[in-house]
Design an enzyme around this catalytic site. Structure first.
Site, PDB file in Angstrom:
ATOM      1  N   ASN A  89      -5.044  -1.597   8.828  1.00 41.07           N
ATOM      2  CA  ASN A  89      -6.341  -2.249   8.932  1.00 41.07           C
ATOM      3  C   ASN A  89      -6.602  -2.600  10.408  1.00 41.07           C
ATOM      4  O   ASN A  89      -5.676  -2.692  11.209  1.00 41.07           O
ATOM      5  CB  ASN A  89      -6.302  -3.532   8.089  1.00 41.07           C
ATOM      6  CG  ASN A  89      -7.674  -4.036   7.743  1.00 41.07           C
ATOM      7  OD1 ASN A  89      -8.675  -3.323   7.897  1.00 41.07           O
ATOM      8  ND2 ASN A  89      -7.754  -5.273   7.283  1.00 41.07           N
ATOM      9  N   ARG A 115      18.653  -1.633   3.174  1.00 42.72           N
ATOM     10  CA  ARG A 115      17.406  -1.529   2.386  1.00 42.72           C
ATOM     11  C   ARG A 115      17.487  -0.356   1.402  1.00 42.72           C
ATOM     12  O   ARG A 115      16.981  -0.417   0.297  1.00 42.72           O
ATOM     13  CB  ARG A 115      16.185  -1.352   3.307  1.00 42.72           C
ATOM     14  CG  ARG A 115      15.785  -2.581   4.076  1.00 42.72           C
ATOM     15  CD  ARG A 115      15.517  -3.782   3.185  1.00 42.72           C
ATOM     16  NE  ARG A 115      14.296  -3.661   2.392  1.00 42.72           N
ATOM     17  CZ  ARG A 115      14.076  -4.302   1.242  1.00 42.72           C
ATOM     18  NH1 ARG A 115      14.986  -5.095   0.733  1.00 42.72           N
ATOM     19  NH2 ARG A 115      12.942  -4.139   0.593  1.00 42.72           N
ATOM     20  N   ALA A 146      -3.500  -4.210  -3.222  1.00 46.08           N
ATOM     21  CA  ALA A 146      -2.194  -4.237  -3.889  1.00 46.08           C
ATOM     22  C   ALA A 146      -1.373  -5.367  -3.274  1.00 46.08           C
ATOM     23  O   ALA A 146      -1.572  -5.730  -2.122  1.00 46.08           O
ATOM     24  CB  ALA A 146      -1.481  -2.906  -3.696  1.00 46.08           C
ATOM     25  N   LEU A 159       0.822  -1.213   0.000  1.00 46.81           N
ATOM     26  CA  LEU A 159       0.000   0.000   0.000  1.00 46.81           C
ATOM     27  C   LEU A 159       0.859   1.268   0.000  1.00 46.81           C
ATOM     28  O   LEU A 159       0.532   2.257  -0.674  1.00 46.81           O
ATOM     29  CB  LEU A 159      -0.924  -0.029   1.234  1.00 46.81           C
ATOM     30  CG  LEU A 159      -2.315   0.534   1.052  1.00 46.81           C
ATOM     31  CD1 LEU A 159      -3.019  -0.012  -0.164  1.00 46.81           C
ATOM     32  CD2 LEU A 159      -3.161   0.287   2.297  1.00 46.81           C
ATOM     33  N   GLY A 160       1.964   1.252   0.735  1.00 43.64           N
ATOM     34  CA  GLY A 160       2.852   2.423   0.788  1.00 43.64           C
ATOM     35  C   GLY A 160       3.397   2.759  -0.592  1.00 43.64           C
ATOM     36  O   GLY A 160       3.437   3.918  -0.993  1.00 43.64           O
ATOM     37  N   ASN A 211     -14.086  -8.304   8.330  1.00 40.69           N
ATOM     38  CA  ASN A 211     -12.891  -9.152   8.307  1.00 40.69           C
ATOM     39  C   ASN A 211     -13.000 -10.293   9.323  1.00 40.69           C
ATOM     40  O   ASN A 211     -12.553 -11.409   9.060  1.00 40.69           O
ATOM     41  CB  ASN A 211     -11.631  -8.324   8.575  1.00 40.69           C
ATOM     42  CG  ASN A 211     -11.227  -7.440   7.397  1.00 40.69           C
ATOM     43  OD1 ASN A 211     -10.520  -6.467   7.548  1.00 40.69           O
ATOM     44  ND2 ASN A 211     -11.701  -7.758   6.206  1.00 40.69           N
ATOM     45  N   LYS A 248     -15.326  -2.430   9.028  1.00 39.75           N
ATOM     46  CA  LYS A 248     -14.374  -3.240   8.250  1.00 39.75           C
ATOM     47  C   LYS A 248     -13.814  -4.359   9.131  1.00 39.75           C
ATOM     48  O   LYS A 248     -13.654  -5.495   8.679  1.00 39.75           O
ATOM     49  CB  LYS A 248     -13.260  -2.336   7.713  1.00 39.75           C
ATOM     50  CG  LYS A 248     -12.160  -3.055   6.942  1.00 39.75           C
ATOM     51  CD  LYS A 248     -12.295  -2.860   5.455  1.00 39.75           C
ATOM     52  CE  LYS A 248     -11.422  -3.732   4.579  1.00 39.75           C
ATOM     53  NZ  LYS A 248     -10.035  -3.840   4.944  1.00 39.75           N
TER      54      LYS A 248
HETATM   55  P1  NAD Z   1       3.367  -4.841   3.401  1.00 39.63           P
HETATM   56  O1  NAD Z   1       3.880  -5.944   4.279  1.00 39.63           O
HETATM   57  O2  NAD Z   1       3.303  -5.077   1.935  1.00 39.63           O
HETATM   58  O3  NAD Z   1       4.259  -3.541   3.621  1.00 39.63           O
HETATM   59  C1  NAD Z   1       4.669  -3.108   4.880  1.00 39.63           C
HETATM   60  C2  NAD Z   1       6.071  -2.561   4.739  1.00 39.63           C
HETATM   61  O4  NAD Z   1       6.439  -1.916   5.967  1.00 39.63           O
HETATM   62  C3  NAD Z   1       7.134  -3.651   4.485  1.00 39.63           C
HETATM   63  O5  NAD Z   1       7.882  -3.284   3.348  1.00 39.63           O
HETATM   64  C4  NAD Z   1       7.998  -3.606   5.751  1.00 39.63           C
HETATM   65  O6  NAD Z   1       9.362  -3.920   5.498  1.00 39.63           O
HETATM   66  C5  NAD Z   1       7.825  -2.151   6.143  1.00 39.63           C
HETATM   67  N1  NAD Z   1       8.194  -1.878   7.538  1.00 39.63           N
HETATM   68  C6  NAD Z   1       7.784  -2.495   8.663  1.00 39.63           C
HETATM   69  N2  NAD Z   1       8.379  -1.976   9.738  1.00 39.63           N
HETATM   70  C7  NAD Z   1       9.187  -0.981   9.284  1.00 39.63           C
HETATM   71  C8  NAD Z   1      10.091  -0.073   9.919  1.00 39.63           C
HETATM   72  N3  NAD Z   1      10.286  -0.092  11.230  1.00 39.63           N
HETATM   73  N4  NAD Z   1      10.762   0.798   9.153  1.00 39.63           N
HETATM   74  C9  NAD Z   1      10.606   0.813   7.812  1.00 39.63           C
HETATM   75  N5  NAD Z   1       9.769  -0.018   7.152  1.00 39.63           N
HETATM   76  C10 NAD Z   1       9.073  -0.914   7.889  1.00 39.63           C
HETATM   77  O7  NAD Z   1       1.953  -4.435   3.993  1.00 39.63           O
HETATM   78  P2  NAD Z   1       0.672  -3.863   3.205  1.00 39.63           P
HETATM   79  O8  NAD Z   1      -0.021  -4.980   2.536  1.00 39.63           O
HETATM   80  O9  NAD Z   1       1.055  -2.671   2.412  1.00 39.63           O
HETATM   81  O10 NAD Z   1      -0.245  -3.448   4.442  1.00 39.63           O
HETATM   82  C11 NAD Z   1      -0.037  -2.282   5.207  1.00 39.63           C
HETATM   83  C12 NAD Z   1      -1.320  -2.017   5.994  1.00 39.63           C
HETATM   84  O11 NAD Z   1      -2.335  -1.667   5.050  1.00 39.63           O
HETATM   85  C13 NAD Z   1      -1.827  -3.255   6.748  1.00 39.63           C
HETATM   86  O12 NAD Z   1      -2.396  -2.886   7.967  1.00 39.63           O
HETATM   87  C14 NAD Z   1      -2.885  -3.820   5.816  1.00 39.63           C
HETATM   88  O13 NAD Z   1      -3.896  -4.561   6.477  1.00 39.63           O
HETATM   89  C15 NAD Z   1      -3.469  -2.526   5.237  1.00 39.63           C
HETATM   90  N6  NAD Z   1      -4.111  -2.728   3.943  1.00 39.63           N
HETATM   91  C16 NAD Z   1      -3.432  -3.342   2.919  1.00 39.63           C
HETATM   92  C17 NAD Z   1      -4.064  -3.506   1.694  1.00 39.63           C
HETATM   93  C18 NAD Z   1      -3.356  -4.188   0.544  1.00 39.63           C
HETATM   94  O14 NAD Z   1      -4.002  -4.438  -0.476  1.00 39.63           O
HETATM   95  N7  NAD Z   1      -2.088  -4.490   0.625  1.00 39.63           N
HETATM   96  C19 NAD Z   1      -5.383  -3.050   1.521  1.00 39.63           C
HETATM   97  C20 NAD Z   1      -6.038  -2.411   2.576  1.00 39.63           C
HETATM   98  C21 NAD Z   1      -5.386  -2.258   3.793  1.00 39.63           C
HETATM   99  O1  KPL Z   2     -10.922  -7.157   3.326  1.00 35.35           O
HETATM  100  C1  KPL Z   2     -10.984  -8.319   3.035  1.00 35.35           C
HETATM  101  C2  KPL Z   2      -9.773  -9.151   3.272  1.00 35.35           C
HETATM  102  O2  KPL Z   2      -9.579 -10.171   2.636  1.00 35.35           O
HETATM  103  O3  KPL Z   2      -8.988  -8.738   4.145  1.00 35.35           O
HETATM  104  C3  KPL Z   2     -12.266  -8.889   2.517  1.00 35.35           C
HETATM  105  C4  KPL Z   2     -12.174  -9.136   1.043  1.00 35.35           C
HETATM  106  C5  KPL Z   2     -13.388  -7.911   2.766  1.00 35.35           C
HETATM  107  C6  KPL Z   2     -12.618 -10.156   3.216  1.00 35.35           C
HETATM  108  O4  KPL Z   2     -12.792  -9.936   4.572  1.00 35.35           O
END
Ligand code: NAD
Ligand code: KPL
Length: 303
Positions: free
Chosen positions: A103, A35, A129, A11-12, A186, A182
């Site tokens: 989340n 890194r 993502a 997401l970042g 979940n 949400k």
């Molecule tokens: P991710 O694991 O892909 O990315 C997290 C990043 O943070 C990693 O690259 C990790 O190395 C870095 N990190 C952790 N600690 C760190 C530190 N101390 N210094 C520097 N970097 C550090 O995670 P994500 O999937 O992007 O998820 C992030 C949040 O967003 C979660 O809470 C997730 O539930 C929420 N979210 C993700 C999505 C998605 O599609 N990926 C969608 C909705 C919500």
């Molecule tokens: O957000 C979701 C997840 O997989 O984390 C959905 C698709 C809503 C299922 O809870």
């Protein structure tokens, strides 16, 4: 104003790339010199959208760089957020703003307690993502991000920057309600997909389990002062199961990849809240025990 991005994962990276493409200043914050070197070695960040890859070498620095931070996007997992922000405390400028993309619930309070001088803006996103390589992210699902501040109703001045960056978003005076809703979705879906080893759509075979969980979650939301988040929960869970039938839930994917889950900020948080209110929710509590047993068998953290 520079967008500092902490957590260069799925997401970042998605946010950083879209902000940078709109011409906004973005600085990536990487954990350590190794890194940072790996980032430069990769030639920057790559975003894949509809099969097209675009790479940009955005400015990047380590957490201990000396420049102050005014606006910080926190995009690490819920269990990493507090420690990651703590490492940046010396750099946070007075009145800094933190946008928390985590989340679930629990991590936001932990971050706010660590950085009381900052304004924390909470987000709840349905965008999707995933990483398919180091510093390479695939934009998998369009969605929407709600933003809000539980302590103030005024929207920040930079929402128009998200507009320019093409990040679909809305400002809500009740972000906690969105986050609770949400979390409930979940909790009703993700653990059952793990325990029944199925895609989201597979839960149509387990209607009684889904129904019992939704009833207990709605009771919990009411007691936690979130009646709007409880309304029509079971119907919405049914709609999400249908709409995402072919997908594996995020928790299913984490367990399958042997990654730590965010259970402590989802089902664990819900059960802890029930306990605080002395509310007995037998199905939800049994689900937590079963899920923790499943994680323990695979050597994964239980929180
Ligand atoms: P991710 O694991 O892909 O990315 C997290 C990043 O943070 C990693 O690259 C990790 O190395 C870095 N990190 C952790 N600690 C760190 C530190 N101390 N210094 C520097 N970097 C550090 O995670 P994500 O999937 O992007 O998820 C992030 C949040 O967003 C979660 O809470 C997730 O539930 C929420 N979210 C993700 C999505 C998605 O599609 N990926 C969608 C909705 C919500
Ligand atoms: O957000 C979701 C997840 O997989 O984390 C959905 C698709 C809503 C299922 O809870």
């Amino acid at each position: 104003m520079t967008w500092h991005v902490l957590g260069i994962g799925s997401l970042g990276s998605l946010w950083a790339m879209r902000l940078a493409r709109a011409g906004l200043p973005v600085h990536l914050l990487l954990r350590d010199p190794q890194r940072l070197a790996a980032y430069h070695q990769a030639g920057g960040l790559t975003l894949v959208e509809q099969g097209q890859a675009q790479r940009l070498e955005l400015p990047a620095e380590t957490l201990d760089a000396p420049t102050p931070i005014q606006r910080l996007l926190v995009a690490c997992k819920a269990y990493d957020a507090e420690a990651a922000v703590a490492a940046l405390l010396p750099r946070l400028a007075p009145g800094a703003e933190l946008v928390l993309l985590q989340n679930g619930l629990g991590s936001q309070d932990a971050v706010a307690a660590r950085a009381p001088q900052a304004r924390c803006i909470l987000a709840s996103s349905t965008e999707g993502a995933f990483r398919d390589g180091d510093f390479r992210v695939v934009f998998a699902g369009h969605g929407f991000t709600w933003l809000g501040d539980p302590h103030a109703t005024a929207a920040p001045s930079w929402l128009d920057e998200l507009e320019r960056a093409g990040i679909p978003h809305g400002w809500t005076p009740d972000i906690l309600s969105r986050l609770w809703r949400k979390l409930a979705l979940n909790c009703a879906i993700n653990p059952l997909t793990v325990l029944n080893d199925c895609r989201n759509g597979g839960l149509v075979e387990h209607p009684a389990q889904v129904q019992q969980l939704c009833a207990e979650l709605a009771e919990l939301l009411q007691l936690c002062g979130q009646p709007a988040a409880a309304e029509g929960l079971h119907d919405e869970v049914g709609r999400v199961i249908q709409a995402t039938a072919a997908n594996y839930s995020s928790m299913y994917q984490d367990v399958a990849a042997k990654r730590r889950t965010e259970i402590g900020y989802l089902l664990g948080y819900a059960c802890a809240a029930a306990e605080r209110h002395r509310l007995v929710l037998p199905h939800l509590q049994a689900l937590l025990r079963r899920l923790q047993g499943h994680l323990a068998e695979r050597g994964l953290p239980l929180d």
